[in-house]
Scaffold this motif. Structure first.
Motif, PDB file in Angstrom:
ATOM      1  N   LYS A  27       0.847  -1.174   0.000  1.00  0.00           N
ATOM      2  CA  LYS A  27       0.000   0.000   0.000  1.00  0.00           C
ATOM      3  C   LYS A  27       0.892   1.236   0.000  1.00  0.00           C
ATOM      4  O   LYS A  27       2.076   1.146   0.321  1.00  0.00           O
ATOM      5  N   ILE A  28       0.346   2.368  -0.340  1.00  0.00           N
ATOM      6  CA  ILE A  28       1.110   3.610  -0.383  1.00  0.00           C
ATOM      7  C   ILE A  28       0.673   4.518   0.761  1.00  0.00           C
ATOM      8  O   ILE A  28      -0.519   4.828   0.907  1.00  0.00           O
ATOM      9  N   PHE A  29       1.640   4.922   1.571  1.00  0.00           N
ATOM     10  CA  PHE A  29       1.380   5.905   2.622  1.00  0.00           C
ATOM     11  C   PHE A  29       1.899   7.252   2.148  1.00  0.00           C
ATOM     12  O   PHE A  29       3.042   7.358   1.693  1.00  0.00           O
ATOM     13  N   ARG A  30       1.066   8.264   2.261  1.00  0.00           N
ATOM     14  CA  ARG A  30       1.448   9.588   1.796  1.00  0.00           C
ATOM     15  C   ARG A  30       1.683  10.515   2.994  1.00  0.00           C
ATOM     16  O   ARG A  30       0.809  10.701   3.833  1.00  0.00           O
ATOM     17  N   TYR A  31       2.886  11.056   3.034  1.00  0.00           N
ATOM     18  CA  TYR A  31       3.265  11.942   4.131  1.00  0.00           C
ATOM     19  C   TYR A  31       2.730  13.349   3.907  1.00  0.00           C
ATOM     20  O   TYR A  31       2.429  13.742   2.779  1.00  0.00           O
ATOM     21  N   ALA A  32       2.675  14.105   4.984  1.00  0.00           N
ATOM     22  CA  ALA A  32       2.136  15.458   4.913  1.00  0.00           C
ATOM     23  C   ALA A  32       2.964  16.377   4.023  1.00  0.00           C
ATOM     24  O   ALA A  32       2.442  17.345   3.465  1.00  0.00           O
ATOM     25  N   ASP A  33       4.261  16.053   3.861  1.00  0.00           N
ATOM     26  CA  ASP A  33       5.117  16.902   3.035  1.00  0.00           C
ATOM     27  C   ASP A  33       5.038  16.559   1.553  1.00  0.00           C
ATOM     28  O   ASP A  33       5.767  17.132   0.742  1.00  0.00           O
ATOM     29  N   GLN A 113      14.994  11.557   9.401  1.00  0.00           N
ATOM     30  CA  GLN A 113      13.905  11.251   8.472  1.00  0.00           C
ATOM     31  C   GLN A 113      13.196   9.975   8.888  1.00  0.00           C
ATOM     32  O   GLN A 113      11.962   9.890   8.848  1.00  0.00           O
ATOM     33  N   TRP A 114      13.972   8.956   9.290  1.00  0.00           N
ATOM     34  CA  TRP A 114      13.367   7.708   9.761  1.00  0.00           C
ATOM     35  C   TRP A 114      12.413   7.996  10.914  1.00  0.00           C
ATOM     36  O   TRP A 114      11.293   7.488  10.948  1.00  0.00           O
ATOM     37  N   PHE A 115      12.893   8.790  11.871  1.00  0.00           N
ATOM     38  CA  PHE A 115      12.104   9.088  13.061  1.00  0.00           C
ATOM     39  C   PHE A 115      10.806   9.824  12.715  1.00  0.00           C
ATOM     40  O   PHE A 115       9.713   9.420  13.127  1.00  0.00           O
ATOM     41  N   SER A 116      10.911  10.897  11.947  1.00  0.00           N
ATOM     42  CA  SER A 116       9.723  11.687  11.636  1.00  0.00           C
ATOM     43  C   SER A 116       8.727  10.891  10.791  1.00  0.00           C
ATOM     44  O   SER A 116       7.506  10.974  11.005  1.00  0.00           O
ATOM     45  N   ASP A 117       9.227  10.095   9.846  1.00  0.00           N
ATOM     46  CA  ASP A 117       8.333   9.279   9.022  1.00  0.00           C
ATOM     47  C   ASP A 117       7.627   8.212   9.853  1.00  0.00           C
ATOM     48  O   ASP A 117       6.426   7.960   9.681  1.00  0.00           O
ATOM     49  N   THR A 123       1.044   7.392  13.931  1.00  0.00           N
ATOM     50  CA  THR A 123      -0.078   8.251  14.318  1.00  0.00           C
ATOM     51  C   THR A 123      -1.269   8.064  13.373  1.00  0.00           C
ATOM     52  O   THR A 123      -2.419   7.934  13.806  1.00  0.00           O
ATOM     53  N   GLU A 124      -0.987   8.016  12.083  1.00  0.00           N
ATOM     54  CA  GLU A 124      -2.047   7.867  11.087  1.00  0.00           C
ATOM     55  C   GLU A 124      -2.740   6.513  11.200  1.00  0.00           C
ATOM     56  O   GLU A 124      -3.984   6.430  11.178  1.00  0.00           O
ATOM     57  N   GLU A 125      -1.969   5.441  11.324  1.00  0.00           N
ATOM     58  CA  GLU A 125      -2.561   4.104  11.369  1.00  0.00           C
ATOM     59  C   GLU A 125      -3.358   3.873  12.649  1.00  0.00           C
ATOM     60  O   GLU A 125      -4.419   3.239  12.623  1.00  0.00           O
ATOM     61  N   LEU A 126      -2.874   4.375  13.762  1.00  0.00           N
ATOM     62  CA  LEU A 126      -3.637   4.249  15.006  1.00  0.00           C
ATOM     63  C   LEU A 126      -4.921   5.069  14.918  1.00  0.00           C
ATOM     64  O   LEU A 126      -5.960   4.671  15.455  1.00  0.00           O
TER      65      LEU A 126
END
Length: 294
Positions: A27-33, A113-117, A123-126
């Motif tokens: 699946k594709i997760f899209r970040y806010a940036d 980057q690992w940490f922020s991603d 947060t999104e999945e929960l």
């Protein structure tokens, strides 16, 4: 030098594991940036339940490793009522080869980057969960331990932390000095410092920028700050991260009077917890699953 080949192979050892026969579609997760990453969501049982009381988030593996070929075999031992999320790094597409990391990948393959991603993804999945899971587990594999413990410290909703192939008690610099010599590491660092921002020039197979950012990360304070259960598996013969690093972490917990760390050192095992033809990951994950039921 022979150890250099062993060290690089250990860091990339996820890609050497036996491949699974089938796996879910990414699946594709899209970040806010505006960026994105591939991830896999599945349950160990073929008969998937409608809801799960445990969410397990995996992250890690040095380089541009796609998790898909290792699903579900790598995750054997986990309880069937768990929902597992395996998040690729940015610029690691479904089906991509770990031996052909793109120039764009190197620009994002950095600890912050690992940490922020990872934080944003969890947060999104929960937030999407129809029923809040009772257990939220983070599993950090190899270099994935760096963001895993930092995320665990930064959140109040994480119930368990599992670490595979990273001791936590030493910095990367100290581990390398143990594997080689202080002078070798000092010379390498001097070379890296000449162009520390480069994502194209490499030392021991990794870009200078990667080394510059990761070499002196000290995760010990992050570990000691945690009161949740920490389950750690380390191979006795790990050639990527010396077992002494895990022992140092254990001693630090004992000195601090903390009892929430469980360390298993597997005799004859390598960076992936494999001893010969036997994988010790299954028993480690089975122990996790059993503890989550109490």
């Amino acid at each position: 030098m022979r150890w250099k080949a062993i060290f690089v192979a250990s860091l990339l050892s996820l890609s050497s594991l036996a491949l699974a026969q089938s796996a879910p579609t990414g699946k594709i997760f899209r970040y806010a940036d505006g960026g994105s990453a591939t991830y896999y969501q599945f349950q160990p049982s073929q008969e998937q339940s409608q809801s799960s009381d445990t969410y397990i988030f995996f992250y890690g593996g040095t380089g541009c490793v796609d998790f898909k070929p290792y699903i579900p075999k790598f995750f054997s031992g986990l309880d069937s009522n768990s929902t597992i999320f395996a998040l690729n790094k940015r610029k690691v597409e479904e089906g991509s080869s770990p031996n052909t990391c793109s120039p764009e990948f190197a620009k994002f393959d950095l600890p912050q980057q690992w940490f922020s991603d990872y934080m944003e993804f969890i947060t999104e999945e929960l937030g999407r969960a129809k029923i809040k899971p009772k257990n939220v587990v983070i599993v950090g594999i190899s270099e994935g331990a760096y963001p895993a413990v930092k995320v665990a410290r930064s959140r109040s909703d994480i119930t368990n932390l599992v670490i595979i192939g990273d001791g936590g008690g030493w910095t990367m610099r100290k581990s390398l000095e143990k594997l080689t010599s202080p002078s070798y590491v000092q010379d390498g660092w001097a070379t890296i410092a000449t162009d520390s921002g480069s994502t194209t020039r490499t030392w021991l197979g990794r870009p200078y920028r990667w080394w510059f950012d990761i070499m002196d990360i000290d995760s010990l304070p992050d570990y000691l700050s945690l009161n949740i259960p920490i389950l750690m598996g380390h191979g006795e013969l790990d050639q990527g991260v010396p077992v002494e690093s895990a022992i140092a972490l254990q001693k630090a917990f004992q000195a601090a009077g903390k009892s929430n760390l469980t360390l298993h050192i597997y005799k004859g095992a390598d960076h992936t917890l494999t001893s010969g033809q036997v994988s010790n990951r299954e028993s480690l994950f089975a122990e996790l699953s059993k503890s989550l039921k109490h």
